[in-house]
Design an enzyme around this catalytic site. Structure first.
Site, mmCIF file in Angstrom:
data_model
loop_
_atom_site.group_PDB
_atom_site.id
_atom_site.type_symbol
_atom_site.label_atom_id
_atom_site.label_comp_id
_atom_site.label_asym_id
_atom_site.label_seq_id
_atom_site.Cartn_x
_atom_site.Cartn_y
_atom_site.Cartn_z
ATOM 1 N N ASN A 81 2.088 -0.799 -7.777
ATOM 2 C CA ASN A 81 3.124 -2.088 -9.136
ATOM 3 C C ASN A 81 3.034 -1.208 -10.354
ATOM 4 O OD1 ASN A 81 3.621 -3.568 -10.884
ATOM 5 N ND2 ASN A 81 1.566 -5.675 -10.164
ATOM 6 N N LYS A 92 4.005 -1.716 -13.318
ATOM 7 C CA LYS A 92 3.737 -3.045 -13.901
ATOM 8 C C LYS A 92 5.312 -2.487 -15.363
ATOM 9 C CE LYS A 92 -0.410 -4.649 -12.992
ATOM 10 N NZ LYS A 92 -1.807 -5.171 -12.672
ATOM 11 N N HIS A 113 3.035 -12.812 -9.421
ATOM 12 C CA HIS A 113 1.763 -11.999 -10.076
ATOM 13 C C HIS A 113 1.470 -12.320 -10.456
ATOM 14 C CE1 HIS A 113 -0.176 -8.908 -11.759
ATOM 15 N NE2 HIS A 113 -0.033 -7.535 -10.437
ATOM 16 N N GLU A 122 0.199 -11.646 -13.220
ATOM 17 C CA GLU A 122 0.516 -11.875 -14.748
ATOM 18 C C GLU A 122 1.761 -13.230 -15.331
ATOM 19 O OE1 GLU A 122 0.227 -7.595 -14.484
ATOM 20 O OE2 GLU A 122 -1.722 -7.623 -14.424
ATOM 21 N N GLU A 173 -4.728 -11.749 -4.678
ATOM 22 C CA GLU A 173 -5.475 -10.918 -5.885
ATOM 23 C C GLU A 173 -6.001 -11.625 -6.423
ATOM 24 O OE1 GLU A 173 -2.527 -7.102 -6.841
ATOM 25 O OE2 GLU A 173 -1.475 -9.016 -7.626
ATOM 26 N N GLY A 198 -6.890 -5.212 -12.575
ATOM 27 C CA GLY A 198 -6.937 -4.233 -14.107
ATOM 28 C C GLY A 198 -8.975 -4.488 -14.930
ATOM 29 N N SER A 258 -8.173 -3.794 -8.859
ATOM 30 C CA SER A 258 -8.716 -3.064 -8.711
ATOM 31 C C SER A 258 -9.783 -1.678 -7.735
ATOM 32 C CB SER A 258 -10.045 -3.171 -9.266
ATOM 33 O OG SER A 258 -10.444 -3.674 -11.205
HETATM 34 P P1 PGA Z 1 -4.406 -3.109 -10.566
HETATM 35 O O1 PGA Z 1 -3.484 -4.293 -10.229
HETATM 36 O O2 PGA Z 1 -4.852 -2.331 -9.768
HETATM 37 O O3 PGA Z 1 -4.877 -2.513 -12.257
HETATM 38 O O4 PGA Z 1 -6.140 -4.025 -10.940
HETATM 39 C C1 PGA Z 1 -3.356 -4.875 -9.208
HETATM 40 C C2 PGA Z 1 -2.224 -5.523 -9.528
HETATM 41 O O5 PGA Z 1 -1.555 -6.145 -10.480
HETATM 42 O O6 PGA Z 1 -1.453 -5.585 -8.324
#
Ligand code: PGA
Length: 253
Positions: free
Chosen positions: A9, A11, A96, A98, A168, A174, A214
């Site tokens: 992803n 982003k 997601h 976010e 997740e 992140g 992560s």
């Molecule tokens: P990350 O994000 O691997 O940077 O923790 C995962 C995601 O948001 O799908």
């Protein structure tokens, strides 16, 4: 036997040139990994150039980070499932964290998006997961259950082949702080049990459940070795080809 599925992803990152180069680099790495399903999920504006960079050369699938549920019309700024299909998109992220927690999307809206993606014949990656305060209050299972039930409302089991779940935990996204393999497996097993209740046992056994939060080359082997962890949804580490290649290699069982 569920085929492991790793998706990157990207982003809201990368220039057009960087997106093309990264797509081509992932396609190159994918050549050695026929047993792993691989997806890249660029920003909307980079989907076409990423798709072009790998067209005819790779089995890597392209995804979208979001979609709107209406077919077309006066919805300024939105993108429909039909537009994504037209661009050669295979997967669409729905829910997601976010989008749930920064943009404020509700389970009811996400359910409409899920149905729009399924109706277009694309694969949904439905993301679920708890916030840290919810984990601390022992609400992890409740939160995941509600997000699953509400998100999947009205979905017939005959469409389950178009469904992937991504667990997740919000606190792991992140932050550099991944769930342990035990924490991931515990929730994934719970999610699969819930999928048995929503659909049935054979259907639930066929649905891939990705872990996200992560994931890096250094923790991918232990996370992916868990029986109910069928792949990974990767954010930050998917932007660095060597890290992403390490995760892809870990998925080759
Ligand atoms: P990350 O994000 O691997 O940077 O923790 C995962 C995601 O948001 O799908």
């Amino acid at each position: 036997m569920r085929t492991p599925f790793i998706a990157g992803n990207w982003k809201m990152n990368l220039t057009k040139g960087e997106a093309k180069a990264l797509a081509a680099a992932v396609a190159e790495k994918a050549k050695d990994l026929p047993g792993v399903e691989i997806g890249i999920i660029p920003a909307f504006v980079h989907i076409a150039c990423a798709a072009c960079a790998i067209k005819g050369k790779s089995s890597v699938g392209i995804g979208a980070q979001d979609v709107y549920f209406e077919k077309n019309g006066a919805f300024t700024g939105e993108v429909s499932a039909a537009m994504l299909t037209d661009l050669g998109v295979k997967y669409v992220l729905v829910g997601h964290s976010e989008r749930r927690h920064v943009i404020g999307e509700t389970d009811a809206l996400l359910n409409k998006k899920l149905h729009a993606v399924i109706a277009a014949g694309l694969t949904v990656i439905l993301c679920i997961g708890e916030k840290i305060e919810q984990r601390k209050a022992n609400q992890t299972f409740n939160v995941c259950k509600t997000q699953l039930i509400e998100g999947l409302k009205g979905l017939d089991k005959s469409k389950a082949g178009q469904l992937v779940i991504a667990y997740e935990p919000v606190w792991a996204i992140g932050t550099g702080l991944n769930a342990t393999k035990e924490q991931a497996q515990e929730v994934h097993a719970f999610v699969r049990d819930e999928l048995v209740k929503i659909f049935d046992a054979p259907t639930a056994a066929g649905i891939r459940i990705q872990y996200g939060g992560s994931v890096k080359a250094s923790n991918a082997v232990e996370l992916l070795s868990q029986p109910d962890v069928d792949g990974a949804l990767v954010g930050g580490a998917s932007l660095k080809i060597d890290e992403f290649a390490g995760i892809l290699a870990a998925a080759k069982k």
